[in-house]
Design an enzyme around this catalytic site. Sequence first.
Site, PDB file in Angstrom:
ATOM      1  N   ILE A   7       0.858  -1.191   0.000  1.00 50.86           N
ATOM      2  CA  ILE A   7       0.000   0.000   0.000  1.00 50.86           C
ATOM      3  C   ILE A   7       0.891   1.237   0.000  1.00 50.86           C
ATOM      4  O   ILE A   7       1.683   1.431   0.935  1.00 50.86           O
ATOM      5  CB  ILE A   7      -0.929   0.046   1.233  1.00 50.86           C
ATOM      6  CG1 ILE A   7      -1.768  -1.231   1.326  1.00 50.86           C
ATOM      7  CG2 ILE A   7      -1.828   1.286   1.176  1.00 50.86           C
ATOM      8  CD1 ILE A   7      -2.683  -1.285   2.550  1.00 50.86           C
ATOM      9  N   THR A   8       0.783   2.076  -1.036  1.00 50.50           N
ATOM     10  CA  THR A   8       1.577   3.307  -1.042  1.00 50.50           C
ATOM     11  C   THR A   8       0.891   4.352  -0.171  1.00 50.50           C
ATOM     12  O   THR A   8      -0.341   4.393  -0.069  1.00 50.50           O
ATOM     13  CB  THR A   8       1.762   3.866  -2.470  1.00 50.50           C
ATOM     14  OG1 THR A   8       0.494   4.333  -2.960  1.00 50.50           O
ATOM     15  CG2 THR A   8       2.319   2.812  -3.418  1.00 50.50           C
ATOM     16  N   GLY A   9       1.688   5.201   0.467  1.00 53.03           N
ATOM     17  CA  GLY A   9       1.121   6.257   1.309  1.00 53.03           C
ATOM     18  C   GLY A   9       0.318   5.698   2.467  1.00 53.03           C
ATOM     19  O   GLY A   9      -0.757   6.191   2.794  1.00 53.03           O
ATOM     20  N   ALA A  10       0.868   4.676   3.110  1.00 47.80           N
ATOM     21  CA  ALA A  10       0.143   4.037   4.223  1.00 47.80           C
ATOM     22  C   ALA A  10       0.465   4.688   5.567  1.00 47.80           C
ATOM     23  O   ALA A  10       0.098   4.172   6.609  1.00 47.80           O
ATOM     24  CB  ALA A  10       0.458   2.545   4.263  1.00 47.80           C
ATOM     25  N   SER A  12      -0.678   7.580   6.610  1.00 45.20           N
ATOM     26  CA  SER A  12      -1.782   8.377   7.167  1.00 45.20           C
ATOM     27  C   SER A  12      -3.070   8.098   6.401  1.00 45.20           C
ATOM     28  O   SER A  12      -3.068   7.361   5.411  1.00 45.20           O
ATOM     29  CB  SER A  12      -1.450   9.883   7.110  1.00 45.20           C
ATOM     30  OG  SER A  12      -1.552  10.359   5.792  1.00 45.20           O
ATOM     31  N   GLY A  13      -4.162   8.675   6.896  1.00 46.56           N
ATOM     32  CA  GLY A  13      -5.433   8.683   6.183  1.00 46.56           C
ATOM     33  C   GLY A  13      -5.932   7.323   5.732  1.00 46.56           C
ATOM     34  O   GLY A  13      -5.887   6.324   6.474  1.00 46.56           O
ATOM     35  N   TYR A 190      -4.551  18.272  -9.364  1.00 44.86           N
ATOM     36  CA  TYR A 190      -4.925  17.089  -8.577  1.00 44.86           C
ATOM     37  C   TYR A 190      -6.042  16.310  -9.276  1.00 44.86           C
ATOM     38  O   TYR A 190      -5.966  15.092  -9.433  1.00 44.86           O
ATOM     39  CB  TYR A 190      -5.360  17.505  -7.169  1.00 44.86           C
ATOM     40  CG  TYR A 190      -6.015  16.399  -6.375  1.00 44.86           C
ATOM     41  CD1 TYR A 190      -5.249  15.425  -5.734  1.00 44.86           C
ATOM     42  CD2 TYR A 190      -7.414  16.308  -6.271  1.00 44.86           C
ATOM     43  CE1 TYR A 190      -5.857  14.397  -5.008  1.00 44.86           C
ATOM     44  CE2 TYR A 190      -8.024  15.295  -5.549  1.00 44.86           C
ATOM     45  CZ  TYR A 190      -7.239  14.346  -4.921  1.00 44.86           C
ATOM     46  OH  TYR A 190      -7.842  13.330  -4.209  1.00 44.86           O
TER      47      TYR A 190
HETATM   48  P1  NDP Z   1      -3.425  11.688   3.183  1.00 47.93           P
HETATM   49  O1  NDP Z   1      -2.752  12.976   2.874  1.00 47.93           O
HETATM   50  O2  NDP Z   1      -3.819  11.403   4.587  1.00 47.93           O
HETATM   51  O3  NDP Z   1      -2.555  10.486   2.668  1.00 47.93           O
HETATM   52  C1  NDP Z   1      -1.750  10.581   1.537  1.00 47.93           C
HETATM   53  C2  NDP Z   1      -0.556   9.697   1.693  1.00 47.93           C
HETATM   54  O4  NDP Z   1       0.263   9.828   0.536  1.00 47.93           O
HETATM   55  C3  NDP Z   1       0.311  10.053   2.896  1.00 47.93           C
HETATM   56  O5  NDP Z   1       0.683   8.866   3.541  1.00 47.93           O
HETATM   57  C4  NDP Z   1       1.509  10.723   2.253  1.00 47.93           C
HETATM   58  O6  NDP Z   1       2.720  10.541   2.962  1.00 47.93           O
HETATM   59  C5  NDP Z   1       1.583   9.945   0.953  1.00 47.93           C
HETATM   60  N1  NDP Z   1       2.438  10.615  -0.024  1.00 47.93           N
HETATM   61  C6  NDP Z   1       2.352  11.872  -0.489  1.00 47.93           C
HETATM   62  N2  NDP Z   1       3.363  12.128  -1.332  1.00 47.93           N
HETATM   63  C7  NDP Z   1       4.103  10.998  -1.404  1.00 47.93           C
HETATM   64  C8  NDP Z   1       5.288  10.645  -2.093  1.00 47.93           C
HETATM   65  N3  NDP Z   1       5.932  11.509  -2.871  1.00 47.93           N
HETATM   66  N4  NDP Z   1       5.777   9.400  -1.945  1.00 47.93           N
HETATM   67  C9  NDP Z   1       5.155   8.511  -1.138  1.00 47.93           C
HETATM   68  N5  NDP Z   1       4.032   8.789  -0.446  1.00 47.93           N
HETATM   69  C10 NDP Z   1       3.521  10.030  -0.580  1.00 47.93           C
HETATM   70  O7  NDP Z   1      -4.714  11.672   2.224  1.00 47.93           O
HETATM   71  P2  NDP Z   1      -5.886  10.582   2.006  1.00 47.93           P
HETATM   72  O8  NDP Z   1      -5.719   9.435   2.884  1.00 47.93           O
HETATM   73  O9  NDP Z   1      -7.154  11.330   2.012  1.00 47.93           O
HETATM   74  O10 NDP Z   1      -5.616  10.163   0.491  1.00 47.93           O
HETATM   75  C11 NDP Z   1      -5.397   8.837   0.096  1.00 47.93           C
HETATM   76  C12 NDP Z   1      -6.016   8.601  -1.269  1.00 47.93           C
HETATM   77  O11 NDP Z   1      -7.422   8.779  -1.193  1.00 47.93           O
HETATM   78  C13 NDP Z   1      -5.529   9.537  -2.360  1.00 47.93           C
HETATM   79  O12 NDP Z   1      -5.321   8.786  -3.539  1.00 47.93           O
HETATM   80  C14 NDP Z   1      -6.682  10.494  -2.546  1.00 47.93           C
HETATM   81  O13 NDP Z   1      -6.715  11.027  -3.846  1.00 47.93           O
HETATM   82  C15 NDP Z   1      -7.840   9.577  -2.283  1.00 47.93           C
HETATM   83  N6  NDP Z   1      -9.092  10.206  -1.957  1.00 47.93           N
HETATM   84  C16 NDP Z   1      -9.250  10.919  -0.803  1.00 47.93           C
HETATM   85  C17 NDP Z   1     -10.474  11.489  -0.527  1.00 47.93           C
HETATM   86  C18 NDP Z   1     -10.697  12.287   0.715  1.00 47.93           C
HETATM   87  O14 NDP Z   1     -11.801  12.797   0.876  1.00 47.93           O
HETATM   88  N7  NDP Z   1      -9.731  12.428   1.613  1.00 47.93           N
HETATM   89  C19 NDP Z   1     -11.616  11.349  -1.436  1.00 47.93           C
HETATM   90  C20 NDP Z   1     -11.330  10.572  -2.605  1.00 47.93           C
HETATM   91  C21 NDP Z   1     -10.125  10.025  -2.834  1.00 47.93           C
HETATM   92  P3  NDP Z   1       3.101  11.425   4.282  1.00 47.93           P
HETATM   93  O15 NDP Z   1       2.381  10.768   5.415  1.00 47.93           O
HETATM   94  O16 NDP Z   1       4.583  11.263   4.354  1.00 47.93           O
HETATM   95  O17 NDP Z   1       2.648  12.817   4.014  1.00 47.93           O
END
Ligand code: NDP
Length: 315
Positions: A7-10, A12-13, A190
């Site tokens: 899972i990429t970006g795991a 947070s969120g 975005y």
């Molecule tokens: P978060 O900002 O909480 O999570 C995003 C994650 O991506 C973080 O872990 C962040 O890392 C990571 N990230 C950012 N840049 C990089 C990079 N260069 N290399 C590796 N990791 C990176 O946002 P969400 O959880 O909300 O978003 C997750 C997905 O859900 C996204 O694809 C978003 O488009 C999608 N989404 C979100 C919605 C919402 O309402 N929130 C609605 C619809 C879709 P770090 O912790 O280091 O910052």
Amino acid sequence: RKGSVIITGASSGLGLATAKALSETGKWHVIMACRDFLKAERAAKSAGMSKENYTVMHLDLSSLESVRQFVRNFKQSGRPLDVLVCNAAVYQPTAKEPTFTADGIELSVGTNHLGHFLLSRLLLDDLKQSDYPSKRLIIVGSITGNTNTLAGNVPPKANLGDMRGLAGGLNGLNSSAMIDGGDFDGAKAYKDSKVCNMLTMQEFHRRYHEETGITFASLYPGCIATTGLFREHIPLFRLLFPPFQKFITKGYVSEEESGKRLAQVVSDPSLTKSGVYWSWNKDSASFENQLSEEASDVAKARKVWEISEKLVGLA
Ligand code: NDP
């Protein structure tokens, strides 16, 4: 054996909530592919994930070299790959000027789309070799890039145009930093990146589903109004957005619930259909959703694929 999922970006969120939901089943080992190692370790710990259910590996999607290095490290680890989840994203709604990846590509499209495009392509063979009952490649989409919905019609709308900016490398020098060649707009960049995510999933499906048996899927997890995604928004927006989504649009979903939804797309034995964009209704039942005209345009999907191959050095 346990399933093995990247899972990429795991850190947070949505990504973290999904990692937590999967690790709690005891049936999955989660590779948390994150740019900030310590943050990811701390996040896993505070989510109560137990050590034997996850591994943190470094991945910075805003550097193509880092993507390649991650793939080398993963292959060396000897772990199988059963499911890949492209989840990480950056969102810069208030940015006045574009910023760029290590390779000089506009950051939102460079990270959200191109980093994941290279990652998926380089890991496709590993997925193909998996002997897991259902192997899947999931690219997280969004409603905001989907102009056949109310939320997708909030300006600035996604629009890839003729992709002259993308073809020029989105470098802000001799090409625009925007896919359609227009002036920089962080919110639009975005949304455009999310359209690319959804087009890429469908193009993968058309090119590889039959041959490999891999399920390709995308999803809109709901509006998770509390995640870090909105960290760069103005304070008033961050204050009002969660209650607005909760009480007005009623699209609000908690991080925990969204994590369960994505975990379902990873592991539910009934969600094996490929080429699908999943959404959930108010009772949290999943259904196959329609994509906007642009986000399901076959010719555009092929063009995004071909230009992206050049930009990441695969063609
Ligand atoms: P978060 O900002 O909480 O999570 C995003 C994650 O991506 C973080 O872990 C962040 O890392 C990571 N990230 C950012 N840049 C990089 C990079 N260069 N290399 C590796 N990791 C990176 O946002 P969400 O959880 O909300 O978003 C997750 C997905 O859900 C996204 O694809 C978003 O488009 C999608 N989404 C979100 C919605 C919402 O309402 N929130 C609605 C619809 C879709 P770090 O912790 O280091 O910052």
